[in-house]
Design a protein around this motif. Structure first.
Motif, short mmCIF file in Angstrom:
data_model
loop_
_atom_site.label_atom_id
_atom_site.label_comp_id
_atom_site.label_asym_id
_atom_site.label_seq_id
_atom_site.Cartn_x
_atom_site.Cartn_y
_atom_site.Cartn_z
N PHE A 33 14.75 -25.41 -9.59
CA PHE A 33 15.89 -25.57 -8.56
C PHE A 33 15.66 -26.74 -7.57
CE2 PHE A 33 17.16 -24.85 -4.06
CZ PHE A 33 18.25 -24.39 -4.22
N VAL A 34 16.58 -27.57 -7.41
CA VAL A 34 16.52 -28.80 -6.96
C VAL A 34 17.05 -28.54 -5.37
CG1 VAL A 34 17.20 -31.21 -7.01
CG2 VAL A 34 16.77 -29.96 -9.09
N LYS A 35 16.13 -29.41 -4.41
CA LYS A 35 16.62 -29.51 -3.11
C LYS A 35 16.53 -31.03 -2.78
CE LYS A 35 14.29 -25.43 -1.28
NZ LYS A 35 13.31 -24.88 -0.38
N ILE A 36 17.66 -31.31 -2.48
CA ILE A 36 17.89 -32.82 -1.99
C ILE A 36 18.02 -32.90 -0.39
CG2 ILE A 36 19.37 -34.72 -2.07
CD1 ILE A 36 20.20 -33.86 -4.78
N ASP A 37 17.07 -33.86 0.22
CA ASP A 37 17.24 -33.93 1.67
C ASP A 37 17.70 -35.27 1.73
OD1 ASP A 37 16.93 -33.78 4.26
OD2 ASP A 37 14.55 -34.74 4.09
#
Length: 83
Positions: free
Chosen positions: A75-79
């Motif tokens: 799962f990718v989280k982009i801030d």
């Protein structure tokens, strides 16, 4: 596929000042999560986020789709933030 490079290329395609784009991956506590931080110039923030956050949502969707095609299926989280 290098998710950081993909993210960087996508962000640079929409900003005016592509020299100020910084994209880095950071470790997380969770095993199946990748955290990618995107830093852009303040004047480019609106272009990256978009109206109602639609550009940011599209960016996250594209990168998550690329990650799901990989074997580890993380799962990718982009801030997204500004300098």
């Amino acid at each position: 596929m290098d998710l950081v490079k993909l993210t960087e290329n996508l962000v640079k395609s929409v900003v005016i000042n592509d020299d100020s784009v910084s994209v880095k991956e950071f470790p997380t506590e969770e095993e199946n999560v990748i955290l990618i931080q995107v830093m852009v110039a303040e004047e480019d923030m609106g272009r990256v986020v978009g109206k109602d956050g639609n550009a940011a949502k599209a960016l996250r969707t594209l990168v998550q789709t690329a990650a799901s095609l990989e074997e580890d299926n993380k799962f990718v989280k982009i801030d997204i933030d500004k300098f």
